[in-house]
Design a protein around this motif. Structure first.
Motif, PDB file in Angstrom:
ATOM      1  N   ARG A  26      -8.498  -6.632   4.402  1.00  0.00           N
ATOM      2  CA  ARG A  26      -7.993  -6.156   5.694  1.00  0.00           C
ATOM      3  C   ARG A  26      -8.732  -4.879   6.107  1.00  0.00           C
ATOM      4  O   ARG A  26      -8.844  -3.944   5.317  1.00  0.00           O
ATOM      5  CB  ARG A  26      -6.491  -5.890   5.614  1.00  0.00           C
ATOM      6  CG  ARG A  26      -5.861  -5.524   6.964  1.00  0.00           C
ATOM      7  CD  ARG A  26      -4.342  -5.539   6.897  1.00  0.00           C
ATOM      8  NE  ARG A  26      -3.798  -4.515   6.033  1.00  0.00           N
ATOM      9  CZ  ARG A  26      -3.667  -3.237   6.365  1.00  0.00           C
ATOM     10  NH1 ARG A  26      -4.059  -2.818   7.559  1.00  0.00           N
ATOM     11  NH2 ARG A  26      -3.137  -2.373   5.528  1.00  0.00           N
ATOM     12  N   THR A  65       0.832  -1.205   0.000  1.00  0.00           N
ATOM     13  CA  THR A  65       0.000   0.000   0.000  1.00  0.00           C
ATOM     14  C   THR A  65       0.869   1.257   0.000  1.00  0.00           C
ATOM     15  O   THR A  65       0.609   2.214  -0.748  1.00  0.00           O
ATOM     16  CB  THR A  65      -0.945  -0.022   1.220  1.00  0.00           C
ATOM     17  OG1 THR A  65      -1.670  -1.259   1.194  1.00  0.00           O
ATOM     18  CG2 THR A  65      -1.916   1.136   1.185  1.00  0.00           C
ATOM     19  N   ASP A  73      -3.797  -1.585  -5.684  1.00  0.00           N
ATOM     20  CA  ASP A  73      -3.275  -2.128  -4.423  1.00  0.00           C
ATOM     21  C   ASP A  73      -4.057  -3.397  -4.099  1.00  0.00           C
ATOM     22  O   ASP A  73      -5.287  -3.394  -4.118  1.00  0.00           O
ATOM     23  CB  ASP A  73      -3.461  -1.088  -3.310  1.00  0.00           C
ATOM     24  CG  ASP A  73      -2.911  -1.566  -1.970  1.00  0.00           C
ATOM     25  OD1 ASP A  73      -1.902  -2.313  -1.972  1.00  0.00           O
ATOM     26  OD2 ASP A  73      -3.478  -1.190  -0.922  1.00  0.00           O
ATOM     27  N   GLN A 130      -6.402   3.456   4.455  1.00  0.00           N
ATOM     28  CA  GLN A 130      -4.948   3.667   4.327  1.00  0.00           C
ATOM     29  C   GLN A 130      -4.606   4.141   2.912  1.00  0.00           C
ATOM     30  O   GLN A 130      -3.837   5.089   2.725  1.00  0.00           O
ATOM     31  CB  GLN A 130      -4.220   2.348   4.635  1.00  0.00           C
ATOM     32  CG  GLN A 130      -2.704   2.494   4.752  1.00  0.00           C
ATOM     33  CD  GLN A 130      -1.988   1.131   4.764  1.00  0.00           C
ATOM     34  OE1 GLN A 130      -2.634   0.076   4.759  1.00  0.00           O
ATOM     35  NE2 GLN A 130      -0.673   1.160   4.753  1.00  0.00           N
ATOM     36  N   ASP A 137      -7.626  -4.196  -2.052  1.00  0.00           N
ATOM     37  CA  ASP A 137      -7.531  -4.950  -0.796  1.00  0.00           C
ATOM     38  C   ASP A 137      -8.802  -4.648  -0.027  1.00  0.00           C
ATOM     39  O   ASP A 137      -8.909  -3.638   0.664  1.00  0.00           O
ATOM     40  CB  ASP A 137      -6.302  -4.532   0.020  1.00  0.00           C
ATOM     41  CG  ASP A 137      -6.215  -5.302   1.352  1.00  0.00           C
ATOM     42  OD1 ASP A 137      -7.125  -6.115   1.627  1.00  0.00           O
ATOM     43  OD2 ASP A 137      -5.242  -5.090   2.095  1.00  0.00           O
TER      44      ASP A 137
HETATM   45 MG   LIG Z   1      -1.733  -3.048   2.104  1.00  0.00          MG
END
Ligand SMILES: [Mg+2]
Ligand SMILES: Nc1nc2c(ncn2[C@@H]2O[C@H](COP(=O)(O)OP(=O)(O)OP(=O)(O)O)[C@@H](O)[C@H]2O)c(=O)[nH]1
Length: 305
Positions: A140, A114, A189, A146, A137
């Protein structure tokens, strides 16, 4: 900071280990003979260049030592440099930005995917390349936020969906949006995955399929970059092999080269895989990603001749 300074300061720990080791051994032997070379081999192994590379690098000097009894410092360092460059050979990421380029950021958990996606986006956006990020992603918690934070820092739009949504649908949305907005670089990502998890691997295949299908009309080019964490040492070689078995890797990115003495891993991975290193992560900040440059890398590693 110049690129050279970036490599220099990022690789300072590895440089220190290699240089101090080299000078210490050179001083204690007083001569560059076979015993010296055995010690040099150990220093290279300790810097995580791997046994194969360390042996290869010292063997080419050993040959000359056997013929002539000894060699001088200049010869040792010059040969080391040439042989390291022959292993690394720079192949910069300079795609044709007339078309849309889709970059998948792949790797196991926590390698710096990331962060690297964010730094890459910032760097290309700054160079005037219309860039976009996609948060594939969806696994998570906090991964999406993020990436969004990186998008803000980089001044780059981020395409996302909700947690647990299908990553392939994020790729689909991002492809539509990238095409509509004339984006030239779409950086995707992805979630950290292990090569031995079949469902994660089929998820990756699906993302690739969607990108290829949606990109066809605009001649999009797809690139697969694997992110490796230097601090994992020789494990990085195993990860690279495993990922390359399930997908075709176009480039390697080694992160966290700063702050540890394991910079030699770059040599180990490239020697083993024959896949170019395209970028190097040299810190946590937005500017701490550099296009990999073999010459700068080697000069940052070895003592002065
Ligand atoms: Mg990541
Ligand atoms: N020192 C240093 N730290 C880095 C570098 N790249 C990433 N990191 C740090 O490594 C940690 C993990 O980075 P992420 O980008 O979240 O890693 P990831 O691969 O996306 O992790 P997952 O999504 O959980 O698989 C963070 O604390 C980053 O700041 C680097 O080049 N140098």
């Amino acid at each position: 900071m110049s690129l050279f300074d970036k490599f220099r300061s990022g690789l300072s720990k590895t440089r220190q280990a290699v240089t101090e080791g080299f000078n210490r051994v050179a001083a204690s032997f007083g001569v560059f003979d076979e015993d010296f070379l055995d010690e040099l081999e150990m220093i290279l192994i300790q810097a995580d260049s791997g046994v194969q590379v360390a042996t290869k690098l010292t063997d080419s000097i050993r040959e000359r030592v056997r013929k002539e009894g000894k060699v001088d410092r200049e010869y040792v360092l010059g040969t080391l440099k040439d042989d390291m460059l022959a292993i690394l050979e720079t192949k910069p990421f300079r795609p044709d930005f007339e078309h849309l380029n889709v970059v998948f950021i792949l790797g196991v958990n926590g390698t710096g995917k990331t962060t690297t996606a964010g730094k890459l986006a910032a760097s290309f956006q700054r160079q005037g390349i219309k860039t976009m990020l996609a948060a594939a992603d969806t696994f998570r918690a906090a991964a999406i936020e993020q990436l969004q934070a990186w998008g803000e820092r980089a001044g780059v739009p981020v395409i996302s969906n909700t947690l647990r949504s299908d990553p392939a649908s994020v790729v689909f949305d991002a492809m539509q949006s990238a095409k509509a907005r004339g984006v030239k670089l779409l950086i995707i990502d992805t979630a950290g995955r292990l090569h031995n998890k079949p469902n994660l691997m089929s998820e990756m295949e699906k993302m690739h399929r969607v990108a290829a299908r949606e990109g066809e009309t605009v001649g999009a080019v797809i690139h697969n970059f694997l992110v490796l964490d230097a601090t994992t040492g020789q494990n990085a070689v195993i990860q690279a092999r495993a990922f390359n078995e399930v997908t075709t890797l176009d480039g390697l990115i080694i992160t966290k080269l700063d702050g540890n003495a394991k910079g030699g891993i770059a040599l180990a991975v490239v020697e083993d895989m024959d896949i170019p290193l395209v970028f190097a992560g040299l810190g946590e900040g937005i500017d701490d990603l550099a296009p990999f440059d073999a010459e700068l890398f080697v000069d940052s590693l070895l003592p002065e001749a």
